[in-house]
Scaffold this active site. Structure first.
Site, PDB file in Angstrom:
ATOM      1  N   HIS A 176       0.813  -1.210   0.000  1.00  0.00           N
ATOM      2  CA  HIS A 176       0.000   0.000   0.000  1.00  0.00           C
ATOM      3  C   HIS A 176       0.852   1.269   0.000  1.00  0.00           C
ATOM      4  O   HIS A 176       0.345   2.379   0.070  1.00  0.00           O
ATOM      5  CB  HIS A 176      -0.908  -0.044   1.239  1.00  0.00           C
ATOM      6  CG  HIS A 176      -2.085   0.859   1.194  1.00  0.00           C
ATOM      7  ND1 HIS A 176      -2.354   1.766   2.186  1.00  0.00           N
ATOM      8  CD2 HIS A 176      -3.075   1.006   0.289  1.00  0.00           C
ATOM      9  CE1 HIS A 176      -3.458   2.429   1.900  1.00  0.00           C
ATOM     10  NE2 HIS A 176      -3.921   1.987   0.756  1.00  0.00           N
ATOM     11  N   LYS A 178       3.242   4.499  -0.947  1.00  0.00           N
ATOM     12  CA  LYS A 178       3.195   5.521  -1.993  1.00  0.00           C
ATOM     13  C   LYS A 178       4.430   6.398  -1.862  1.00  0.00           C
ATOM     14  O   LYS A 178       4.609   7.086  -0.859  1.00  0.00           O
ATOM     15  CB  LYS A 178       1.928   6.370  -1.855  1.00  0.00           C
ATOM     16  CG  LYS A 178       0.627   5.599  -2.040  1.00  0.00           C
ATOM     17  CD  LYS A 178      -0.269   5.846  -0.876  1.00  0.00           C
ATOM     18  CE  LYS A 178      -1.648   5.282  -1.102  1.00  0.00           C
ATOM     19  NZ  LYS A 178      -1.826   3.945  -0.550  1.00  0.00           N
ATOM     20  N   ASP A 183      16.741  11.256  -7.686  1.00  0.00           N
ATOM     21  CA  ASP A 183      18.181  11.433  -7.443  1.00  0.00           C
ATOM     22  C   ASP A 183      18.576  11.234  -5.978  1.00  0.00           C
ATOM     23  O   ASP A 183      19.582  11.780  -5.525  1.00  0.00           O
ATOM     24  CB  ASP A 183      18.647  12.808  -7.934  1.00  0.00           C
ATOM     25  CG  ASP A 183      18.760  12.868  -9.449  1.00  0.00           C
ATOM     26  OD1 ASP A 183      18.900  11.806 -10.077  1.00  0.00           O
ATOM     27  OD2 ASP A 183      18.724  13.981 -10.001  1.00  0.00           O
ATOM     28  N   HIS A 419      -9.218  10.998   2.064  1.00  0.00           N
ATOM     29  CA  HIS A 419      -8.246   9.923   1.849  1.00  0.00           C
ATOM     30  C   HIS A 419      -6.931  10.178   2.575  1.00  0.00           C
ATOM     31  O   HIS A 419      -6.053   9.326   2.586  1.00  0.00           O
ATOM     32  CB  HIS A 419      -7.985   9.739   0.352  1.00  0.00           C
ATOM     33  CG  HIS A 419      -7.257   8.477   0.013  1.00  0.00           C
ATOM     34  ND1 HIS A 419      -5.920   8.448  -0.292  1.00  0.00           N
ATOM     35  CD2 HIS A 419      -7.684   7.192  -0.045  1.00  0.00           C
ATOM     36  CE1 HIS A 419      -5.545   7.200  -0.535  1.00  0.00           C
ATOM     37  NE2 HIS A 419      -6.598   6.413  -0.391  1.00  0.00           N
ATOM     38  N   LYS A 421      -4.005  10.491   5.360  1.00  0.00           N
ATOM     39  CA  LYS A 421      -3.627   9.705   6.538  1.00  0.00           C
ATOM     40  C   LYS A 421      -2.611  10.538   7.319  1.00  0.00           C
ATOM     41  O   LYS A 421      -1.421  10.551   7.007  1.00  0.00           O
ATOM     42  CB  LYS A 421      -2.992   8.367   6.130  1.00  0.00           C
ATOM     43  CG  LYS A 421      -3.884   7.509   5.215  1.00  0.00           C
ATOM     44  CD  LYS A 421      -3.516   7.699   3.779  1.00  0.00           C
ATOM     45  CE  LYS A 421      -4.066   6.637   2.850  1.00  0.00           C
ATOM     46  NZ  LYS A 421      -5.467   6.351   2.882  1.00  0.00           N
ATOM     47  N   ASP A 426       0.429  16.322  20.162  1.00  0.00           N
ATOM     48  CA  ASP A 426       0.856  17.442  21.013  1.00  0.00           C
ATOM     49  C   ASP A 426       1.191  18.688  20.206  1.00  0.00           C
ATOM     50  O   ASP A 426       2.013  19.517  20.620  1.00  0.00           O
ATOM     51  CB  ASP A 426       2.060  17.032  21.870  1.00  0.00           C
ATOM     52  CG  ASP A 426       1.684  16.049  22.965  1.00  0.00           C
ATOM     53  OD1 ASP A 426       0.497  16.012  23.329  1.00  0.00           O
ATOM     54  OD2 ASP A 426       2.565  15.315  23.436  1.00  0.00           O
TER      55      ASP A 426
END
Length: 522
Positions: A176, A178, A183, A419, A421, A426
């Site tokens: 999953h 991404k 470079d 979508h 995440k 704190d």
């Protein structure tokens, strides 16, 4: 996103329940030469730019938030165009739509300039894409590998499930992650897959998401993660799974024809004023002047043997365990943004402990009306009342409020969905990554993320996020037995006593199927 539609998962479970009639097996994996990130990245254009954009002699990394879809895509294209030595792409979904095709063309162009391009794709969403991938794979200096592939009937989503039915325990595990690294000097990581709906370009549904541009030492950590996945036993060279083209020249002509209709990204309606500062990454790279926030950070990903089911019961060493540890150490507040949220028994116990210590807990997730995964939402519904009793502030995205308010993006007539995440601890530690806070991400999928210790970045995110303004605030009814959804405030507040913006039929389906698919699959 764990599965775009749990229909595929439901079919796989049905096949498994019927005895796994499919019998196709993977070919024997041939030994392939290992390859690794370059170490002399400082001499590249991007390496030089990264170094001059950070404090001298500093071991801090640099970051820029990318909440605006247009800018996040433009940054990826710019990195592809500026790469001089290497370009690494790792995605759960690389779709053959306009967004995917144009990025593929940018990667192809980089390879033709002499850049070594490595593309690692999970196999779940490649049904019907073999001709496109095979033609791209014939590009000199460009190599494609497939994570945990399906062995047969590859042109059909349904067929590949049936063919792999006897191997359900393996294909149920997906990559999953991404990530894009140029470079070994700059990277983009976060929640976005590569498809139209992640960049506000789809007609029906578009996602509110978050990426981060990274430079400095954390990029070398991300490259090391990519290398581990690239060189692992769980990936197969494309042509071990897909028939190789008859000739490279014919394949290159085919790729040109298949992607000729891809158009470059264009800016849509300008974002609200407080987001303008987050739209300039591509232009800043061109101008050789980045505006990075320096901070200590660490990157981490799930161990590769998670694919074997090793971490189904013991989550130590996983991304979920690292993030949970940081949350449990919170002293004041924890904000969690996750499109799917299935806390489980341990998660509820952790929230109870934090609440008892006076830590302010806030969750922002999808409503049933906005989620693209109603089955996962059903598992979340079972924990919702308990979280409210613990004292968690819960907000659920309203597609109508998001559409009308236009503060999260220009959705047009499309449905707005969450979508991203992200977690803020704190008001100083920021987690951004690919991991949903559900049991599938915890137990089955591999995930990747960064934990950044920066009050400045946390403040930037909290100030620019308008999610709660486009969401329902949940509360218990006066008798504590039911849930109410509140939109607006003061005398203009509206209270809804059933899942807002949904039909009885959708609510019935979720109720019925929630007991069919185990929570561990969601």
């Amino acid at each position: 996103m764990a599965f775009r539609s749990r229909k595929g998962l439901l079919l796989m479970l049905l096949v498994a329940a019927l005895g796994g009639q499919g019998c196709a097996t993977l070919p024997e994996r041939a030994a392939t030469p290992a390859s690794f990130a370059i170490s002399d990245f400082d001499s590249t254009f991007l390496g030089t730019l990264a170094k001059q954009s950070l404090p001298p002699e500093s071991r801090l990394s640099g970051f820029e938030l990318m909440p605006v879809a247009d800018a996040a895509y433009a940054a990826r294209i710019e990195l592809c165009q500026k790469a001089e030595r290497t370009l690494d792409l790792q995605y759960y979904l690389l779709q053959g739509d306009n967004t995917g095709k144009f990025l593929m063309r940018a990667a192809r162009d980089a390879a033709l300039r002499g850049v070594r391009v490595r593309i690692l794709i999970d196999d779940y969403y490649t049904a019907g894409e073999d001709p496109l991938l095979a033609s791209l794979g014939a590009t000199p200096n460009l190599e494609i590998q497939i994570f945990n592939p399906f062995p047969a009937w590859r042109s059909s989503s349904t067929g590949r499930f049936i063919a792999a039915g006897a191997d359900f325990g393996r294909v149920d595990h997906r990559m999953h992650n991404k990530l894009l690294v140029a470079d070994n000097a700059m990277a983009v990581a976060g929640g976005r897959n590569i498809a139209d709906e992640y960049f506000m370009r789809a007609a029906e549904n578009n996602f509110v998401d978050m990426d981060v541009l990274a430079a400095g030492p954390v990029v070398q950590e991300l490259s090391s993660i990519f290398d581990r996945y690239w060189n692992s036993q769980y990936v197969y060279p494309l042509y071990a799974i897909v028939s190789a083209p008859v000739s490279d020249a014919a394949a290159r002509r085919a790729f040109e024809a298949l992607t000729a209709d891809a158009v470059p990204p264009t800016e849509t309606v300008p974002p609200r004023p407080e987001l303008i500062q987050f739209t300039a990454v591509a232009r800043d790279i061109q101008a050789r002047h980045l505006h990075l926030t320096a901070a200590e950070a660490t990157a981490f990903a799930d161990p590769l043997d998670k694919v074997t089911g090793k971490y189904a019961d013991d989550r130590s060493g996983t991304v979920r365990a690292r993030v949970a540890q940081a949350m449990r150490a919170a002293q004041q507040s924890v904000l969690v943004i996750s499109p799917y949220f299935v806390p489980g028994k341990l998660g509820l116990e952790a929230m109870q402990g934090l609440s008892e210590r006076g830590v302010r807990l806030t969750l922002i997730t999808n409503s049933l009306a906005s989620t693209d995964e109603p089955l996962a939402h059903g598992a979340y519904i079972e924990s919702r009342a308990e979280m409210l009793k613990i004292g968690v502030n819960i907000y659920e995205l309203s597609p109508t409020l998001a559409q009308k308010g236009r503060k999260l993006g220009q959705f047009g007539r499309s449905l707005g969905r969450l979508h991203a995440k992200v977690a803020v601890i704190d008001e100083r530690k920021l987690f951004v990554g690919s991991m949903n806070l559900d049991e599938r991400s915890e137990r089955l999928n591999t995930e990747l993320g960064m934990l950044i210790d920066s009050p400045d970045l946390a403040r930037q995110f909290l100030q620019m996020s308008a999610l709660t303004e486009s969401a329902y605030h949940l509360r218990l009814s006066a008798d504590g037995r039911d849930i109410e959804w509140v939109s607006g405030s003061g005398p203009d507040a509206e209270v809804v006593k059933a899942e807002p913006e949904t039909s009885w039929w959708l609510r019935f389906q979720v109720w019925l199927l929630s007991d069919v698919i185990p929570a561990s699959e969601l």
